[in-house]
Scaffold this motif. Structure first.
Motif, PDB file in Angstrom:
ATOM      1  N   LYS A 114       0.814  -1.211   0.000  1.00 21.78           N
ATOM      2  CA  LYS A 114       0.000   0.000   0.000  1.00 21.78           C
ATOM      3  C   LYS A 114       0.846   1.259   0.000  1.00 21.78           C
ATOM      4  O   LYS A 114       0.507   2.266  -0.647  1.00 21.78           O
ATOM      5  N   SER A 115       1.959   1.236   0.717  1.00 21.04           N
ATOM      6  CA  SER A 115       2.805   2.429   0.831  1.00 21.04           C
ATOM      7  C   SER A 115       3.683   2.649  -0.388  1.00 21.04           C
ATOM      8  O   SER A 115       4.176   3.761  -0.616  1.00 21.04           O
ATOM      9  N   GLY A 116       3.895   1.592  -1.167  1.00 20.43           N
ATOM     10  CA  GLY A 116       4.832   1.683  -2.276  1.00 20.43           C
ATOM     11  C   GLY A 116       6.242   1.299  -1.889  1.00 20.43           C
ATOM     12  O   GLY A 116       7.146   1.281  -2.739  1.00 20.43           O
ATOM     13  N   GLN A 152      -4.051   6.595  -1.464  1.00 18.51           N
ATOM     14  CA  GLN A 152      -3.625   6.400  -2.839  1.00 18.51           C
ATOM     15  C   GLN A 152      -4.509   7.208  -3.777  1.00 18.51           C
ATOM     16  O   GLN A 152      -5.732   7.155  -3.672  1.00 18.51           O
ATOM     17  N   GLU A 207      -1.370   7.508  -8.596  1.00 11.03           N
ATOM     18  CA  GLU A 207      -0.303   6.860  -7.838  1.00 11.03           C
ATOM     19  C   GLU A 207      -0.651   5.428  -7.461  1.00 11.03           C
ATOM     20  O   GLU A 207       0.056   4.811  -6.680  1.00 11.03           O
ATOM     21  N   LYS A 208      -1.736   4.910  -7.999  1.00 13.25           N
ATOM     22  CA  LYS A 208      -2.200   3.588  -7.590  1.00 13.25           C
ATOM     23  C   LYS A 208      -1.111   2.539  -7.790  1.00 13.25           C
ATOM     24  O   LYS A 208      -0.512   2.442  -8.847  1.00 13.25           O
ATOM     25  N   ILE A 209      -0.867   1.794  -6.750  1.00 16.58           N
ATOM     26  CA  ILE A 209       0.193   0.803  -6.790  1.00 16.58           C
ATOM     27  C   ILE A 209      -0.334  -0.482  -7.416  1.00 16.58           C
ATOM     28  O   ILE A 209      -1.356  -1.007  -7.003  1.00 16.58           O
TER      29      ILE A 209
END
Length: 555
Positions: free
Chosen positions: A141-143, A541, A545-547
């Motif tokens: 979630k954080s990248g 998010q 920027e969606k991972i």
């Protein structure tokens, strides 16, 4: 200020959040705050990232342990001074040593362990991630998952009282392939796993009366897990595997009269469900556990990189020498750096090696005598962990590089009252030179003598020491299965305090705990962030920027 050190000048003097220490909890909070749009200053007195969660080269690791013996236990009762403005006083910080009882042994010449940089030693090992635990979800979630790579732990074993290593079955197929289990034991284990699975399916299908009969009763859920296992008539070997190699119980569960920490059934089956949901979750992991390439120190660095991308400012080699206390509110509002600069904050997060002076010290300033009672802080010691790191030639299991091994209570001797966990890592994880292995051991303990005796017993069971005259030869002894034991080349043993600070006006993060995983650590970290910023989403998010989850793979 040390006149021989050149410190950088920080242009901005006010931040939403100042974080002192780059350990994993502090780095997660800094990253989450940056993602929420907060201005963050992240400081560390060390020249490396990770603080108590770092991975260091061999010589740096040795220097770190030796430096801990030189931490002065300062008294700052005379270090309260008037601030240049009339609204604050400057309060010096105390620091405390959280590591003790160091024991470093080398059985080979220093040249045999060169180059030092080829090693990456975890300060707080052994530690792994369950493939399905919240830590993995947080990385995705954080990248932070974009800045780190993992490999699978090949297998798990449990040590028996007669010196054998039994494989821990982690799937239906593994149970039936396991030659150490008889047919009756395999059927018993399968029936128990099925019962747990049906319980969670019943909970998920809440309201469906057809599923009610498959639930474990509330009475059983609140009872000690060992009683529930006895109720299922599971044999001792199966109970030991479940309790100590899957649920990871620390204390002896078979003797409730002397155990202070019995696992409840509801906690036991939740850990069991986590274990089984971890098997096969990630495409690049065959078992339940993964470990970061280059060491667990990569985890805090990954979150620090995410924070830096979002605008957080990082300054290493920058000690905090004092706090600025507001006279009116009795709240801390700023920090003084070793450079002499003063930084101001809305929130301050520090690692537990700092101790904020108590009200009895601050009362020396007459104006604060009545106001400082709720602004005091002490480091609260919640227990101890005995840790050891071993460099070996040869693997505990000749055909495996990366493995987990659990010593249940009393499997080594009658004095061993706590579980010992061991994690072996090979050079394919880039933590040691080719041909060598790292093995981490840990056990929670009441005192240093108890902890070190347990670790020494485990090391004696696993390794053969080599002398300097024979540091390149093969081992000379064998285990119960007739396999040669690996050679112990070098080891370090020490005791770590599980301390945590406490203050109404300053947020403290935790020291590494005695667990194998990060679940409890990150749960408390997320709770701390939500207390600080109750209106902010943890790692929000945006569409841009969606991972991409990429099938939950962390390659």
């Amino acid at each position: 200020m040390d006149e021989n050190v050149s410190y950088p000048f920080i242009d901005t003097s006010s931040f939403d959040l100042i974080v002192v220490g780059t350990g994993l909890p502090e780095s997660v909070i800094a990253s989450a705050a940056s993602a929420a749009g907060k201005s963050v200053l992240h400081l560390d007195a060390n020249p490396f990232y990770g603080s108590h969660f770092s991975s260091l080269p061999l010589d740096s690791f040795t220097s770190f342990l030796q430096s801990q013996q030189n931490i002065p236990q300062k008294e700052y009762s005379s270090s309260i001074e008037n601030y240049s403005q009339s609204d604050c006083v400057v309060v010096g910080l105390e620091s405390r040593c959280l590591y003790s009882n160091f024991e470093i042994s080398s059985h080979v010449s220093p040249e045999s362990l060169e180059p030092s940089r080829k090693f990456s030693l975890d300060i707080s090992g052994p530690r792994v991630l369950f493939c399905a635990d919240p830590a993995v979800d947080l990385l995705l979630k954080s990248g932070a998952s974009h800045h780190i790579e993992f490999k699978s732990i090949d297998a798990s074993f449990i040590y028996t009282g007669d010196g054998r290593l039994l494989a821990v079955p982690d799937s239906r197929a593994a149970i039936f392939k396991d030659r150490s289990l008889g047919l009756t034991e395999k059927n018993q284990l399968m029936r128990f796993f099925k019962l747990v699975q049906e319980h969670f399916e019943s909970v998920a299908a809440d309201g469906d009366r057809k599923e009610e009969k498959r639930r474990i009763s509330e009475e059983d859920l609140e009872s000690p897990f060992i009683e529930f296992l006895n109720k299922q008539r599971l044999p001792p070997k199966i109970k030991s595997i479940i309790l100590y190699a899957i649920v990871m119980a620390d204390c002896d569960q078979d003797h409730p009269e002397i155990s202070e920490n019995l696992v409840k059934t509801k906690d036991g089956i939740e850990k069991l469900a986590l274990y089984h949901s971890s098997v096969g979750r990630l495409a690049n992991a065959s078992g339940a556990f993964i470990y970061p390439i280059y060491g667990q120190g990569e985890l805090p660095q990954a979150f620090c990189r995410c924070a830096a991308v979002k605008g957080a400012l990082y300054v290493l080699r920058m000690p905090v020498t004092a706090l600025l206390l507001d006279k009116e509110s009795s709240h801390y509002k700023g920090v003084r750096l070793a450079s002499g600069q003063e930084m101001f904050f809305h929130h301050l997060v520090v690692d537990p090696s700092y101790v904020v002076p108590s009200s009895s010290i601050l009362s020396l300033t007459v104006d604060l005598q009545q106001k400082s009672a709720h602004g005091s802080s002490l480091a609260v010691v919640k227990g101890k962990v005995a840790r050891a790191i071993c460099v070996t030639r040869g693997s505990v299991k000749p055909d495996l590089s990366n493995l987990l091994l659990v010593f249940p209570p009393r499997s080594l001797n009658s004095k061993q009252v706590k579980s010992i966990r061991a994690l072996q890592l090979g050079s394919n994880l880039a933590v040691c030179p080719s041909g060598l292995f790292l093995l981490y051991l840990s056990t929670v303990c009441d005192d240093a003598i108890q902890g070190k005796e347990s670790l020494h017993a485990a090391m004696d069971a696993l390794f053969t020491p080599v002398s300097e005259d024979n540091d390149s030869t093969s081992v000379v002894s064998k285990d119960m299965e007739g396999q040669t034991k690996p050679s112990l080349l070098w080891s370090a043993m020490y005791i770590q305090e599980m301390a945590m600070g406490s203050s109404d006006t300053i947020s403290f993060c935790c020291m590494p705990d005695g667990n194998l995983d990060y679940c409890d650590l990150l749960k408390s970290t997320v709770e701390l962030f939500r207390e600080m910023y109750p209106m902010e989403e943890l790692f929000p998010q945006t569409t841009a920027e969606k991972i991409e989850d990429d099938g939950d793979s962390l390659d």
